[in-house]
Write a protein that holds these residues in place. Structure first.
Motif, PDB file in Angstrom:
ATOM      1  N   ILE A   1       0.772  -1.260   0.006  1.00  0.00           N
ATOM      2  CA  ILE A   1       0.040  -0.043  -0.115  1.00  0.00           C
ATOM      3  C   ILE A   1       0.675   1.187  -0.027  1.00  0.00           C
ATOM      4  O   ILE A   1       0.266   2.442  -0.189  1.00  0.00           O
ATOM      5  N   HIS A   2       2.244   1.306  -0.008  1.00  0.00           N
ATOM      6  CA  HIS A   2       3.078   2.225   0.098  1.00  0.00           C
ATOM      7  C   HIS A   2       4.101   2.175  -0.952  1.00  0.00           C
ATOM      8  O   HIS A   2       4.745   1.005  -1.108  1.00  0.00           O
ATOM      9  N   ILE A   3       4.459   3.312  -1.646  1.00  0.00           N
ATOM     10  CA  ILE A   3       5.468   3.021  -2.744  1.00  0.00           C
ATOM     11  C   ILE A   3       6.823   2.808  -2.333  1.00  0.00           C
ATOM     12  O   ILE A   3       7.519   2.094  -2.884  1.00  0.00           O
ATOM     13  N   ARG A   4       7.202   3.245  -1.057  1.00  0.00           N
ATOM     14  CA  ARG A   4       8.307   2.933  -0.392  1.00  0.00           C
ATOM     15  C   ARG A   4       8.588   1.367  -0.269  1.00  0.00           C
ATOM     16  O   ARG A   4       9.798   1.112  -0.224  1.00  0.00           O
ATOM     17  N   ASP A   5       7.549   0.670   0.076  1.00  0.00           N
ATOM     18  CA  ASP A   5       7.686  -0.974   0.176  1.00  0.00           C
ATOM     19  C   ASP A   5       7.729  -1.403  -1.069  1.00  0.00           C
ATOM     20  O   ASP A   5       8.621  -2.576  -1.122  1.00  0.00           O
ATOM     21  N   MET A   6       7.088  -0.844  -2.108  1.00  0.00           N
ATOM     22  CA  MET A   6       7.582  -1.362  -3.437  1.00  0.00           C
ATOM     23  C   MET A   6       8.817  -1.246  -3.873  1.00  0.00           C
ATOM     24  O   MET A   6       9.851  -1.999  -4.392  1.00  0.00           O
ATOM     25  N   VAL A   7       9.613  -0.172  -3.497  1.00  0.00           N
ATOM     26  CA  VAL A   7      11.131   0.070  -3.715  1.00  0.00           C
ATOM     27  C   VAL A   7      11.964  -1.147  -3.040  1.00  0.00           C
ATOM     28  O   VAL A   7      12.948  -1.743  -3.424  1.00  0.00           O
ATOM     29  N   GLY A   8      11.401  -1.566  -1.634  1.00  0.00           N
ATOM     30  CA  GLY A   8      12.106  -2.606  -1.182  1.00  0.00           C
ATOM     31  C   GLY A   8      12.107  -3.739  -1.839  1.00  0.00           C
ATOM     32  O   GLY A   8      12.833  -4.596  -1.876  1.00  0.00           O
ATOM     33  N   HIS A   9      10.750  -3.959  -2.385  1.00  0.00           N
ATOM     34  CA  HIS A   9      10.512  -5.247  -2.878  1.00  0.00           C
ATOM     35  C   HIS A   9      11.242  -5.162  -4.266  1.00  0.00           C
ATOM     36  O   HIS A   9      11.982  -6.177  -4.658  1.00  0.00           O
ATOM     37  N   ILE A  10      11.454  -4.181  -5.103  1.00  0.00           N
ATOM     38  CA  ILE A  10      12.299  -4.054  -6.357  1.00  0.00           C
ATOM     39  C   ILE A  10      13.828  -4.534  -5.807  1.00  0.00           C
ATOM     40  O   ILE A  10      14.392  -5.256  -6.354  1.00  0.00           O
ATOM     41  N   ARG A  11      14.425  -3.888  -4.747  1.00  0.00           N
ATOM     42  CA  ARG A  11      15.757  -4.072  -4.444  1.00  0.00           C
ATOM     43  C   ARG A  11      16.135  -5.593  -3.984  1.00  0.00           C
ATOM     44  O   ARG A  11      17.140  -6.198  -4.273  1.00  0.00           O
ATOM     45  N   GLN A  12      15.081  -6.086  -3.109  1.00  0.00           N
ATOM     46  CA  GLN A  12      15.415  -7.469  -2.640  1.00  0.00           C
ATOM     47  C   GLN A  12      15.253  -8.430  -3.833  1.00  0.00           C
ATOM     48  O   GLN A  12      16.012  -9.501  -3.931  1.00  0.00           O
ATOM     49  N   THR A  13      14.184  -8.229  -4.764  1.00  0.00           N
ATOM     50  CA  THR A  13      14.400  -9.080  -5.845  1.00  0.00           C
ATOM     51  C   THR A  13      15.630  -9.016  -6.761  1.00  0.00           C
ATOM     52  O   THR A  13      16.016  -9.887  -7.186  1.00  0.00           O
ATOM     53  N   LEU A  14      16.303  -7.857  -6.790  1.00  0.00           N
ATOM     54  CA  LEU A  14      17.479  -7.602  -7.592  1.00  0.00           C
ATOM     55  C   LEU A  14      18.704  -8.500  -6.805  1.00  0.00           C
ATOM     56  O   LEU A  14      19.292  -9.055  -7.296  1.00  0.00           O
ATOM     57  N   ILE A  15      18.692  -8.302  -5.383  1.00  0.00           N
ATOM     58  CA  ILE A  15      19.593  -9.040  -4.556  1.00  0.00           C
ATOM     59  C   ILE A  15      19.392 -10.438  -4.954  1.00  0.00           C
ATOM     60  O   ILE A  15      20.168 -11.407  -5.127  1.00  0.00           O
ATOM     61  N   ASN A  16      18.164 -11.129  -4.764  1.00  0.00           N
ATOM     62  CA  ASN A  16      17.903 -12.486  -5.154  1.00  0.00           C
ATOM     63  C   ASN A  16      18.232 -12.893  -6.294  1.00  0.00           C
ATOM     64  O   ASN A  16      18.614 -14.364  -6.498  1.00  0.00           O
ATOM     65  N   GLN A  17      18.323 -12.156  -7.429  1.00  0.00           N
ATOM     66  CA  GLN A  17      18.756 -12.372  -8.732  1.00  0.00           C
ATOM     67  C   GLN A  17      20.206 -12.068  -8.903  1.00  0.00           C
ATOM     68  O   GLN A  17      20.863 -12.166 -10.110  1.00  0.00           O
ATOM     69  N   GLN A  18      20.889 -11.824  -7.810  1.00  0.00           N
ATOM     70  CA  GLN A  18      22.371 -11.345  -7.883  1.00  0.00           C
ATOM     71  C   GLN A  18      22.760 -10.313  -8.900  1.00  0.00           C
ATOM     72  O   GLN A  18      23.589 -10.584  -9.889  1.00  0.00           O
ATOM     73  N   CYS A  19      21.811  -9.317  -8.960  1.00  0.00           N
ATOM     74  CA  CYS A  19      22.029  -8.263  -9.788  1.00  0.00           C
ATOM     75  C   CYS A  19      22.598  -7.094  -9.204  1.00  0.00           C
ATOM     76  O   CYS A  19      22.245  -6.860  -8.388  1.00  0.00           O
ATOM     77  N   SER A  20      23.437  -6.411  -9.780  1.00  0.00           N
ATOM     78  CA  SER A  20      24.173  -5.148  -9.359  1.00  0.00           C
ATOM     79  C   SER A  20      24.069  -4.077 -10.367  1.00  0.00           C
ATOM     80  O   SER A  20      23.916  -4.370 -11.685  1.00  0.00           O
ATOM     81  N   GLY A  21      24.005  -2.899  -9.935  1.00  0.00           N
ATOM     82  CA  GLY A  21      23.685  -1.631 -10.671  1.00  0.00           C
ATOM     83  C   GLY A  21      24.960  -1.178 -11.086  1.00  0.00           C
ATOM     84  O   GLY A  21      26.015  -1.749 -10.964  1.00  0.00           O
ATOM     85  N   PRO A  22      24.894   0.266 -11.394  1.00  0.00           N
ATOM     86  CA  PRO A  22      23.722   1.156 -11.818  1.00  0.00           C
ATOM     87  C   PRO A  22      22.769   0.463 -12.723  1.00  0.00           C
ATOM     88  O   PRO A  22      23.215   0.048 -13.969  1.00  0.00           O
ATOM     89  N   PHE A  23      21.478   0.777 -12.621  1.00  0.00           N
ATOM     90  CA  PHE A  23      20.506   0.078 -13.398  1.00  0.00           C
ATOM     91  C   PHE A  23      20.177   1.166 -14.485  1.00  0.00           C
ATOM     92  O   PHE A  23      19.778   2.313 -14.294  1.00  0.00           O
TER      93      PHE A  23
END
Length: 245
Positions: A51-73
């Motif tokens: 329900i909060h965009i800031r939590d969506m940011v956390g979801h993005i970053r955790q997903t990228l960590i899980n997929q072993q992706c590093s930025g900058p994106f």
């Protein structure tokens, strides 16, 4: 090699990028493309939407960590996804090389009646009480000027396989309406469809003026610009990427 993060909007999942994904991959064959589903949508349809965009940011970053992706994106995001992209860029600017935002709208820069066009409200209310096919017909009518029937058939199948609940639709709408943005300190490009029936094209124009960033407008496209003219989006991406170097 660039790593792209692609973010969709309200009620949409990764598969709704359609043939734009293979087109983007063909244009940049050495790049990595990461598509992310929001909780409540797609593979995550059984989860409660954030329900909060800031939590969506956390979801993005955790997903990228899980997929072993590093930025900058390089971030390509549409509508609600573009709001999350802005919030991400605000909080973690060093993680992002550039943001390309499609048909977004942001408080406090855009009034509520531009952020959600009033003429679309009856259709959105009908959508909440429609069956699977009815929902997708309404969404296609609201978001596309070309309204390809092949896409509609796919969308109905997506919704049958991974249904988005009414509660999650409302939670995603709330996230979009509650978010308040600041200009992020990353390179930005705005893309807009002049015939968007869901979000007023004035939203992108206002952001371009206030933030002093480029905004390119497709005169015939609607809200789902990659669906209506993916080749145009790719052309603008290529021009913008050239300007970054």
């Amino acid at each position: 090699m660039k790593t792209w993060v692609l973010l969709r909007g309200l009620m949409r999942e990764s598969r709704h990028w359609g043939d734009f994904i293979p087109k983007l991959q063909a244009a940049y064959p050495n790049d990595r493309l990461i598509t992310i589903d929001w909780p409540g949508n797609g593979l995550l349809h059984q989860e409660k939407s954030l329900i909060h965009i800031r939590d969506m940011v956390g979801h993005i970053r955790q997903t990228l960590i899980n997929q072993q992706c590093s930025g900058p994106f390089y971030v390509l995001a549409i509508s609600l996804g573009a709001m999350a992209a802005v919030a991400w860029a605000n909080a973690f600017p060093k993680e992002i090389r550039a943001c390309i935002l499609i048909n977004t709208s942001l408080r406090p820069f855009n009034p509520f009646y531009h952020r959600l066009r009033l003429q679309s409200l009856p259709a959105l209310i009908r959508l909440l009480f429609s069956d699977t096919a009815g929902k997708e017909i309404i969404i296609l009518e609201l978001t596309s000027t070309s309204q390809p029937q092949a896409a509609l058939a796919q969308w109905i199948q997506f919704q049958k396989q991974f249904p988005v609940s009414r509660a999650n639709i409302l939670r995603q709408l709330a996230a979009a309406m509650l978010y308040r943005a600041n200009k992020p300190d990353v390179p930005l490009l705005l893309l807009s469809g002049a015939k968007d029936q869901l979000v007023s094209p004035a939203c992108s124009q206002t952001l371009a003026e206030k933030w002093q960033v480029p905004c390119w407008v497709h005169t015939q496209a609607g809200h789902d610009l990659p669906l209506d003219d993916g080749d145009w989006v790719l052309n603008k991406l290529a021009l913008y990427l050239t300007s970054l170097h």
